[in-house]
Design an enzyme around this catalytic site. Structure first.
Site, PDB file in Angstrom:
ATOM      1  N   SER A 267       0.775  -1.249   0.025  1.00  0.00           N
ATOM      2  CA  SER A 267      -0.157   0.098   0.018  1.00  0.00           C
ATOM      3  C   SER A 267       0.835   1.169  -0.076  1.00  0.00           C
ATOM      4  CB  SER A 267      -0.870   0.197   1.466  1.00  0.00           C
ATOM      5  OG  SER A 267      -1.730  -0.956   1.262  1.00  0.00           O
TER       6      SER A 267
ATOM      7  N   SER B 260      -3.709  -3.597  -2.896  1.00  0.00           N
ATOM      8  CA  SER B 260      -3.085  -2.341  -2.533  1.00  0.00           C
ATOM      9  C   SER B 260      -4.152  -1.321  -2.032  1.00  0.00           C
ATOM     10  CB  SER B 260      -1.872  -1.933  -3.650  1.00  0.00           C
ATOM     11  OG  SER B 260      -1.194  -0.681  -3.257  1.00  0.00           O
TER      12      SER B 260
ATOM     13  N   ASP C 211      -4.142   2.390  -2.113  1.00  0.00           N
ATOM     14  CA  ASP C 211      -3.323   3.486  -2.522  1.00  0.00           C
ATOM     15  C   ASP C 211      -4.143   4.741  -2.500  1.00  0.00           C
ATOM     16  OD1 ASP C 211      -1.392   1.555  -3.837  1.00  0.00           O
ATOM     17  OD2 ASP C 211      -2.525   1.329  -5.277  1.00  0.00           O
TER      18      ASP C 211
END
Length: 353
Positions: A242, A280, A282
């Protein structure tokens, strides 16, 4: 073993983008912004358990954030994350607390600590006025940190807030970045800034990142920077990871305009090699310091200034966000040092030239 001396990528002769950087090349180039870290780095009771984690606090200004809120927005590039507070940020367009960063399982404790700090500062919260929205972002540092042991406690969040200053923010394996891994090498905290100017007006864009994403083979844009003559091991098996990006500016923007700008941080992220993986988180959190919004007022109508979006300066802000994010990520790698954590795990510093 250290494979390089921690320094920003510009000190290595690597120049990102075309816009000029601020004096500190850091998010604190935006006047009033403060950053504080608390780093936990010690063996814990139990075989192989180790605290390799921390807390980072970003304060939009040095005053009372609840009484003087700032315009804010966020953008979720990929939502595999456990943040708090973003729903209200995007609904109301303001931030009224420090922005806190930590590890995934540290979110509840950091939220509590930041809340305790703000309640001590504002006795009216939850009594004679409404509640408060605390913003916390996270990345998973469980390769190096014994995350199940909950080393981060509320008092660490309070300490990070109290330590916040407008000096050059420390970067690399520090604060929330202590246990993070980026492209198979040691990641963590990185920061950069850009200056934009038009029509006699100048503004600053600053970005701070918590980098914890990507595999070594995805770092393709910067392969020429690696010291190929040295065999520096990178993690061969990493999760999607991340990244939290925090963008600050002193440009007068509405919440909607600010969201347009923070989206461009995703361009800088992509340039380093990320494709916003399935697993992830983000996430970009942004704020403008151009105007402080009072918590309470008797005025029915408020007046504010904001930039015209069809002015060429707006494209400069987009460019600044992309460039500052890209360089901040590289600085998180360039400033990090080889780090040992739980079960003897070691993550090496990226072998930059």
């Amino acid at each position: 073993m250290e494979y390089h001396t921690p320094k920003k990528v510009r000190d290595r002769g690597i120049v990102i983008g075309r816009l000029p950087v601020g004096e500190k090349n850091c998010i604190t180039d935006v006047e009033g912004v403060r950053v504080g870290h608390v780093t936990l780095d010690y063996p814990m009771d139990g075989l192989g358990d180790y605290a390799c984690t921390g807390v980072t606090a970003i304060l939009p200004h040095g005053g009372n954030l609840f009484k003087e809120k700032v315009t804010a927005a966020s953008c979720v590039l990929n939502g595999f994350g456990k943040t708090t507070g973003l729903i209200q940020v995007n609904e109301l367009g303001v931030i009224e607390s420090p922005i806190m960063l930590t590890n995934t399982f540290g979110v509840p404790a950091v939220t509590q600590g930041a809340l305790q700090y703000m309640l001590e500062e504002n006795s009216e919260i939850g009594d004679t006025t409404g509640t408060i929205n605390v913003v916390v972002g996270e990345c998973n540092d469980s390769h190096l940190n014994s995350i199940r042991r909950f080393p981060v406690q509320p008092e660490h969040a309070i300490e990070a807030i109290k330590k916040a200053s407008n000096h050059v923010a420390s970067e690399g394996a520090i604060g929330a970045g202590k246990g993070m891994v980026c492209f198979g090498y040691k990641g963590g905290i990185g920061s950069s800034s850009r200056m934009v100017e038009a029509g006699g007006h100048s503004f600053t864009v600053g970005c701070l990142v918590l980098s914890n994403f990507g595999k070594k083979e995805e770092f393709r844009e910067w392969e020429y920077l690696l010291r190929r003559e040295e065999s520096v091991p990178a993690l061969s098996q990493t999760t999607d990871g991340s990244i939290i990006l925090v963008l600050a500016t002193d440009a007068p923007l509405s919440s909607r305009q600010l969201q347009r700008v923070v989206k461009r941080c995703g361009i800088g992220l992509g340039r380093t090699g990320s494709h916003f993986s399935h697993g992830s988180g983000d996430i970009v959190i942004g704020f403008s310091t151009a105007r402080k919004i009072p918590h309470s007022t008797d005025e029915l109508i408020e007046t504010r200034s904001q930039l015209r979006e069809d002015h060429p300066l707006f494209n400069q802000l987009f460019t600044g966000a992309a460039e500052a994010a890209e360089e901040a990520i590289l600085n998180s790698l360039s400033q990090a040092v080889t780090t040992k954590g739980r079960n003897g795990h070691v993550v090496h510093a990226c072998p930059l030239q």
